[in-house]
Write a protein that holds these residues in place. Structure first.
Motif, mmCIF file in Angstrom:
data_model
loop_
_atom_site.group_PDB
_atom_site.id
_atom_site.type_symbol
_atom_site.label_atom_id
_atom_site.label_comp_id
_atom_site.label_asym_id
_atom_site.label_seq_id
_atom_site.Cartn_x
_atom_site.Cartn_y
_atom_site.Cartn_z
ATOM 1 N N GLU A 9 27.021 6.695 0.209
ATOM 2 C CA GLU A 9 26.611 7.836 -0.626
ATOM 3 C C GLU A 9 25.567 7.524 -1.690
ATOM 4 O O GLU A 9 25.132 8.423 -2.405
ATOM 5 N N ARG A 10 25.118 6.284 -1.803
ATOM 6 C CA ARG A 10 24.056 5.990 -2.784
ATOM 7 C C ARG A 10 22.851 6.883 -2.516
ATOM 8 O O ARG A 10 22.485 7.139 -1.380
ATOM 9 N N SER A 11 22.273 7.387 -3.571
ATOM 10 C CA SER A 11 21.035 8.130 -3.390
ATOM 11 C C SER A 11 20.139 7.894 -4.597
ATOM 12 O O SER A 11 20.596 7.433 -5.647
ATOM 13 N N SER A 12 18.869 8.177 -4.416
ATOM 14 C CA SER A 12 17.906 7.945 -5.488
ATOM 15 C C SER A 12 17.885 9.129 -6.438
ATOM 16 O O SER A 12 18.147 10.260 -6.043
ATOM 17 N N MET A 13 17.540 8.839 -7.682
ATOM 18 C CA MET A 13 17.398 9.896 -8.681
ATOM 19 C C MET A 13 16.040 9.707 -9.364
ATOM 20 O O MET A 13 15.813 8.702 -10.036
ATOM 21 N N MET A 133 15.769 4.731 -9.088
ATOM 22 C CA MET A 133 14.803 4.990 -8.016
ATOM 23 C C MET A 133 13.863 3.805 -7.852
ATOM 24 O O MET A 133 13.323 3.294 -8.835
ATOM 25 N N TRP A 134 13.714 3.399 -6.614
ATOM 26 C CA TRP A 134 12.826 2.279 -6.253
ATOM 27 C C TRP A 134 11.446 2.859 -5.980
ATOM 28 O O TRP A 134 11.283 3.716 -5.122
ATOM 29 N N ARG A 135 10.470 2.386 -6.727
ATOM 30 C CA ARG A 135 9.093 2.842 -6.514
ATOM 31 C C ARG A 135 8.171 1.639 -6.359
ATOM 32 O O ARG A 135 8.411 0.591 -6.973
ATOM 33 N N PRO A 170 22.070 15.331 -7.690
ATOM 34 C CA PRO A 170 21.741 14.431 -6.587
ATOM 35 C C PRO A 170 21.304 15.243 -5.368
ATOM 36 O O PRO A 170 21.831 16.335 -5.140
ATOM 37 N N ARG A 171 20.291 14.750 -4.651
ATOM 38 C CA ARG A 171 19.834 15.524 -3.496
ATOM 39 C C ARG A 171 20.870 15.437 -2.383
ATOM 40 O O ARG A 171 21.662 14.483 -2.333
ATOM 41 N N ARG A 172 20.854 16.465 -1.527
ATOM 42 C CA ARG A 172 21.827 16.482 -0.444
ATOM 43 C C ARG A 172 21.552 15.306 0.491
ATOM 44 O O ARG A 172 20.393 15.057 0.858
HETATM 45 C C1 LIG Z 1 9.918 -0.525 -0.880
HETATM 46 C C2 LIG Z 1 10.071 0.918 -1.258
HETATM 47 C C3 LIG Z 1 9.093 1.516 -2.020
HETATM 48 C C4 LIG Z 1 9.189 2.869 -2.375
HETATM 49 N N1 LIG Z 1 8.218 3.433 -3.149
HETATM 50 C C5 LIG Z 1 8.303 4.729 -3.486
HETATM 51 C C6 LIG Z 1 7.313 5.320 -4.329
HETATM 52 O O1 LIG Z 1 6.382 4.668 -4.785
HETATM 53 N N2 LIG Z 1 7.439 6.637 -4.608
HETATM 54 C C7 LIG Z 1 8.477 7.384 -4.115
HETATM 55 O O2 LIG Z 1 8.526 8.595 -4.386
HETATM 56 N N3 LIG Z 1 9.445 6.844 -3.346
HETATM 57 C C8 LIG Z 1 9.388 5.533 -3.029
HETATM 58 N N4 LIG Z 1 10.361 4.966 -2.249
HETATM 59 C C9 LIG Z 1 11.447 5.813 -1.712
HETATM 60 C C10 LIG Z 1 12.555 6.118 -2.703
HETATM 61 O O3 LIG Z 1 12.945 4.977 -3.433
HETATM 62 C C11 LIG Z 1 13.810 6.679 -1.983
HETATM 63 O O4 LIG Z 1 14.395 5.693 -1.191
HETATM 64 C C12 LIG Z 1 13.503 7.889 -1.138
HETATM 65 O O5 LIG Z 1 12.996 8.917 -1.967
HETATM 66 C C13 LIG Z 1 14.731 8.405 -0.387
HETATM 67 O O6 LIG Z 1 15.750 8.718 -1.267
HETATM 68 P P1 LIG Z 1 17.212 8.093 -1.100
HETATM 69 O O7 LIG Z 1 17.109 6.654 -1.567
HETATM 70 O O8 LIG Z 1 18.086 8.943 -1.940
HETATM 71 O O9 LIG Z 1 17.560 8.176 0.356
HETATM 72 C C14 LIG Z 1 10.300 3.624 -1.921
HETATM 73 C C15 LIG Z 1 11.298 2.995 -1.177
HETATM 74 C C16 LIG Z 1 11.197 1.658 -0.850
HETATM 75 C C17 LIG Z 1 12.284 0.996 -0.044
#
Ligand SMILES: Cc1cc2nc3c(=O)[nH]c(=O)nc-3n(C[C@H](O)[C@H](O)[C@H](O)COP(=O)(O)O)c2cc1C
Length: 186
Positions: A9-13, A133-135, A170-172
């Motif tokens: 259930e982990r999700s990004s915010m 959130m990983w960016r 949190p997104r669905r």
């Molecule tokens: C290596 C990596 C780099 C990412 N870079 C971005 C980014 O620069 N911008 C962004 O909107 N999402 C980025 N993402 C995606 C989000 O971190 C996130 O995983 C995605 O929006 C899906 O959401 P969830 O983690 O809830 O499934 C990246 C993911 C990874 C693994």
């Protein structure tokens, strides 16, 4: 939260508010990151934590990256770059500190290890009800940013982990059928 629920259930915010994670929460996150799988125990990772004025310094590096690309970049573009790290009260840069001449552990394995560490930061944040959130974006690959953060030539900036209190719903969660991704040789 049990471990499987966390993994499922982990999700990004993306919307993140203060306060930044506490020292205790961060310690739990780094301990999780340091348990990432690691071939030959090279510990191929380094973390830089940005908060407060540190976020401004990171934003300044992003602006310098824009300027190196276009010395005539307009103020709006530079200010946009400066504001990027301010999307959260804390950012952690995850860096793969690569040992180049390790015959048994190719560089890609070391970068994968650092990626696992980044994922563990996300999981441990989620387990503590933090948003994360990983960016990456262009700045993770930019030579000016690498130089400013002290990366060696062979290192990689695996990502910027934005952290804070969840500021939105949190997104669905997407529903996937595991059968679409798994084949079985029996
Ligand atoms: C290596 C990596 C780099 C990412 N870079 C971005 C980014 O620069 N911008 C962004 O909107 N999402 C980025 N993402 C995606 C989000 O971190 C996130 O995983 C995605 O929006 C899906 O959401 P969830 O983690 O809830 O499934 C990246 C993911 C990874 C693994």
């Amino acid at each position: 939260m049990d471990a499987l629920t966390l993994l499922h259930e982990r999700s990004s915010m993306g919307k993140l508010m203060g306060p930044a994670p506490s020292a205790e929460q961060l310690e739990a996150m780094y301990r999780a990151a340091l348990r990432a799988p690691d071939h030959k125990e090279l510990r191929p990772w380094r973390f830089i934590e940005f908060s407060g004025a540190g976020l401004e310094r990171l934003g300044e590096l992003f602006a310098q990256a824009e300027l190196r690309e276009d010395p005539h970049a307009e103020d709006a573009r530079l200010n946009g770059a400066r504001k990027k790290p301010q999307r959260a009260p804390m950012v952690i840069a995850v860096i793969a500190r690569v040992t180049p001449d390790e015959p048994k552990v190719p560089q890609v394995e070391q970068i994968l290890s650092a990626g696992c560490a980044a994922h563990s930061l996300l999981l441990a944040a989620h387990a503590q009800d933090l948003g994360a959130m990983w960016r990456t974006g262009q700045y993770a690959f930019d030579p000016t940013v690498h130089e400013g953060l002290g990366l060696a030539e062979e290192d990689a900036l695996v990502g910027f982990i934005y952290l804070g209190q969840p500021g939105g719903r949190p997104r669905r969660l997407p529903e996937h059928d595991t059968a679409d991704f798994v084949e079985r040789w029996t």
